[in-house]
Design a protein around this motif. Structure first.
Motif, PDB file in Angstrom:
ATOM      1  N   LYS A  31       0.865  -1.176   0.000  1.00  0.00           N
ATOM      2  CA  LYS A  31       0.000   0.000   0.000  1.00  0.00           C
ATOM      3  C   LYS A  31       0.908   1.233   0.000  1.00  0.00           C
ATOM      4  CE  LYS A  31      -3.411  -2.928   0.644  1.00  0.00           C
ATOM      5  NZ  LYS A  31      -2.681  -4.193   0.573  1.00  0.00           N
ATOM      6  N   GLU A 167     -10.404   3.138   4.913  1.00  0.00           N
ATOM      7  CA  GLU A 167      -9.221   2.627   5.616  1.00  0.00           C
ATOM      8  C   GLU A 167      -9.290   1.113   5.744  1.00  0.00           C
ATOM      9  OE1 GLU A 167      -8.945   4.608   9.350  1.00  0.00           O
ATOM     10  OE2 GLU A 167      -8.418   6.552   8.462  1.00  0.00           O
ATOM     11  N   ILE A 170      -8.697  -0.501   2.234  1.00  0.00           N
ATOM     12  CA  ILE A 170      -7.291  -0.494   1.802  1.00  0.00           C
ATOM     13  C   ILE A 170      -6.485  -1.523   2.593  1.00  0.00           C
ATOM     14  CG2 ILE A 170      -5.169   0.895   1.773  1.00  0.00           C
ATOM     15  CD1 ILE A 170      -6.908   3.333   1.104  1.00  0.00           C
ATOM     16  N   ASN A 171      -6.685  -1.547   3.911  1.00  0.00           N
ATOM     17  CA  ASN A 171      -5.921  -2.481   4.747  1.00  0.00           C
ATOM     18  C   ASN A 171      -6.281  -3.938   4.469  1.00  0.00           C
ATOM     19  OD1 ASN A 171      -4.388  -0.544   6.128  1.00  0.00           O
ATOM     20  ND2 ASN A 171      -6.008  -0.182   7.624  1.00  0.00           N
ATOM     21  N   ASN A 189      -2.922   5.470   8.939  1.00  0.00           N
ATOM     22  CA  ASN A 189      -3.560   4.194   9.254  1.00  0.00           C
ATOM     23  C   ASN A 189      -3.423   3.137   8.159  1.00  0.00           C
ATOM     24  OD1 ASN A 189      -4.374   5.283  11.670  1.00  0.00           O
ATOM     25  ND2 ASN A 189      -6.461   5.730  11.002  1.00  0.00           N
ATOM     26  N   THR A 190      -2.931   3.524   6.957  1.00  0.00           N
ATOM     27  CA  THR A 190      -2.950   2.558   5.852  1.00  0.00           C
ATOM     28  C   THR A 190      -1.616   2.356   5.130  1.00  0.00           C
ATOM     29  OG1 THR A 190      -3.672   4.283   4.297  1.00  0.00           O
ATOM     30  CG2 THR A 190      -5.398   2.971   5.365  1.00  0.00           C
TER      31      THR A 190
END
Length: 507
Positions: A31, A167, A170-171, A189-190
């Motif tokens: 990412k 979020e 994506i995670n 956060n990602t």
């Protein structure tokens, strides 16, 4: 797989390098967040990777982009006008969604939190809320079964609930993702890797580097590295200056002895000549050593933004008293029983889900406050085109009187906000979203306003400009009435937060 080798991108109009000799490999499942100031070429890079035809009108490139059989899914920063005019059903038909077996399509809808029946909607894509547009656009991208997702600011125009969903998406996504975002919390956060695009020395020298670190780690390590390099550079120069001072004393003594040597002492003259040759050799060595001193760290200049002290308003002054039985848009009731009172010095932020009417409410507030004579109000809309004449240049828009002195002042201020001289004379239509946002902030600073009405003021600002803008807005002595989904803005700038729902405003 996506591999970039020695990629260089030039802007045709400015004859300016946006990227030079950049290499990077995007790993499976990675990412990678693409960050940098506004106008540095982040969106251009993403478009180029997806389809070089998207940038051929204004940019050219050299180097290699190795994709092999990679399939890309791409979310543009904004849907093209032609796609905005399509219904959801037409849009998804065009993207091939309905060619998928029902089970696969339904599974994608569940993954994105979309009701399958919503895919058949006749509602125009341009009429959906920001969060719905992002989800439908992701659905269109995923139905191509991509190996890599390229996302250009997917966090723009979406509410906090959808941001938190993004979020998680994506995670949890197994695909490699290369994305641009201005939301610092989302980046924190990602991101598992950071690509930082910079423009140094008044945008004359591009620099890009990749780091396999989280965003928070990158910011911390960068600050520590710059501090260490700064200390090393200063230490090197102190040591060098001390050696140079000793060298100058030796040189001065030899020169003095040479000038006073007796003509009757040829042996002494020859010795001094030999000493001078040694001193000159020493001087050349010092010149080479000077070139090898640790360089001071280079980074993009921070934007300069300041408001005058006259912006202050007394706390007892009532800036707004609004009683609205019904909030409507297009004949549809969005909310009822809205009561709002705002006083001098308050920094109010209105939050709420997409489509609940926040922008509609802010437009009504602006319409009431802008004509007032007892305050000096200014408005920053969510859609910049509402107030920015696209054919004008930033200088023309900001110059009210047209005098040479005013033009100089405006250009100087735009320069402090990291516009090049060429960019101050570009049509506004050619500027990035972040640069357009900066035009509004320049207008606020150059004007004498004490009430700011701001619709998503930080959504197009880079995460590097964000802290400076938040600091200045927090220090603003006047009143701010804003709508925002930026969690750092809400926490740092707002003194009061109200949530808009169909039932009205509430704490």
């Amino acid at each position: 797989m996506l591999q970039i080798k020695n990629l260089t991108i030039y802007h045709k109009k400015d004859l300016r390098a946006l990227l030079k000799d950049f290499s990077f490999v995007l790993r499976d499942g990675e990412k990678a967040a693409l960050i940098g100031e506004e106008g540095n070429g982040k969106s251009t890079l993403l478009k180029l990777l997806y389809n070089p035809a998207l940038v051929e009108d204004y940019a050219e490139y050299s180097g290699e982009i190795i994709t092999e059989s990679t399939v890309f899914g791409y979310l543009p920063q904004e849907l093209p006008e032609a796609e905005k005019a399509l219904s959801a059903a037409e849009f998804l038909t065009e993207k091939g969604f309905f060619d998928l077996p029902y089970d696969e399509g339904a599974a994608l809808c569940r993954e994105l939190g979309i009701e399958y029946e919503r895919c058949w909607s006749e509602q125009r894509m341009g009429a959906f809320s920001g969060g719905e547009k992002v989800k439908l656009s992701l659905l269109a991208a995923l139905c191509k079964k991509p190996d890599v997702l390229l996302l250009d600011e997917p966090s723009n125009d979406i509410d906090i609930e959808t941001l938190e969903w993004l979020e998680r998406f994506i995670n949890g996504c197994k695909l490699a993702i290369l994305y641009i975002s201005h939301d610092e919390t989302l980046l924190e956060n990602t991101a598992t890797a950071i690509i930082h695009m910079e423009q140094l020395r008044k945008k004359s020298v591009p620099r890009a580097a990749a780091f396999r670190l989280s965003y928070s780690e990158y910011v911390r390590c960068r600050a520590e590295l710059f501090e260490h390099q700064e200390q090393m550079a200063q230490s090197d120069r102190r040591d060098f200056n001390e050696k140079m001072e000793r060298f100058r004393r030796i040189r001065d003594k030899v020169e003095h002895d040479q000038s006073s040597v007796s003509r009757g002492d040829p042996h002494g003259g020859a010795m001094l000549k030999k000493k001078m040759h040694t001193v000159q050799s020493m001087g050349r060595r010092f010149e080479k050593e000077k070139e090898q001193l640790t360089a001071f760290p280079e980074q993009e200049d921070a934007i300069f933004l300041r408001f005058g002290e006259s912006a202050a308003l007394p706390p007892g002054k009532t800036v707004l008293k609004l009683e609205l039985p019904v909030l409507k848009a297009g004949g549809r009731v969005l909310a009822e029983n809205i009561q709002l009172e705002v006083h001098g010095g308050e920094h109010l932020c209105i939050t709420g889900k997409n489509g609940v009417g926040k922008t509609t409410l802010l437009r009504l507030i602006a319409a009431e406050l802008l004509p007032r004579k007892d305050i000096r109000a200014a408005y920053m809309p969510q859609n910049y085109a509402d107030l920015l004449p696209q054919e004008k240049t930033p200088t023309e828009f900001l110059c009210r009187g047209g005098s040479g002195e005013e033009r100089t002042k405006v250009r100087s201020y735009l320069g402090s906000m990291r516009f090049t001289r060429a960019e101050t004379e570009h049509p506004i239509s050619e500027l990035s979203g972040g640069q357009k946002a900066k035009i509004f902030f320049a207008q606020f600073a150059l004007g004498d306003y004490n009430v700011l009405i701001l619709d998503e003021p930080t959504r197009n600002l880079s995460p590097l400009s964000g802290p400076e803008v938040r600091f200045v807005l927090k220090s603003f002595g006047g009143t701010i009435i804003s709508v925002s989904h930026d969690r750092k803005y809400i926490a740092e700038v707002s003194t009061r937060v109200l949530k808009l729902s169909p039932q009205g405003l509430s704490e």
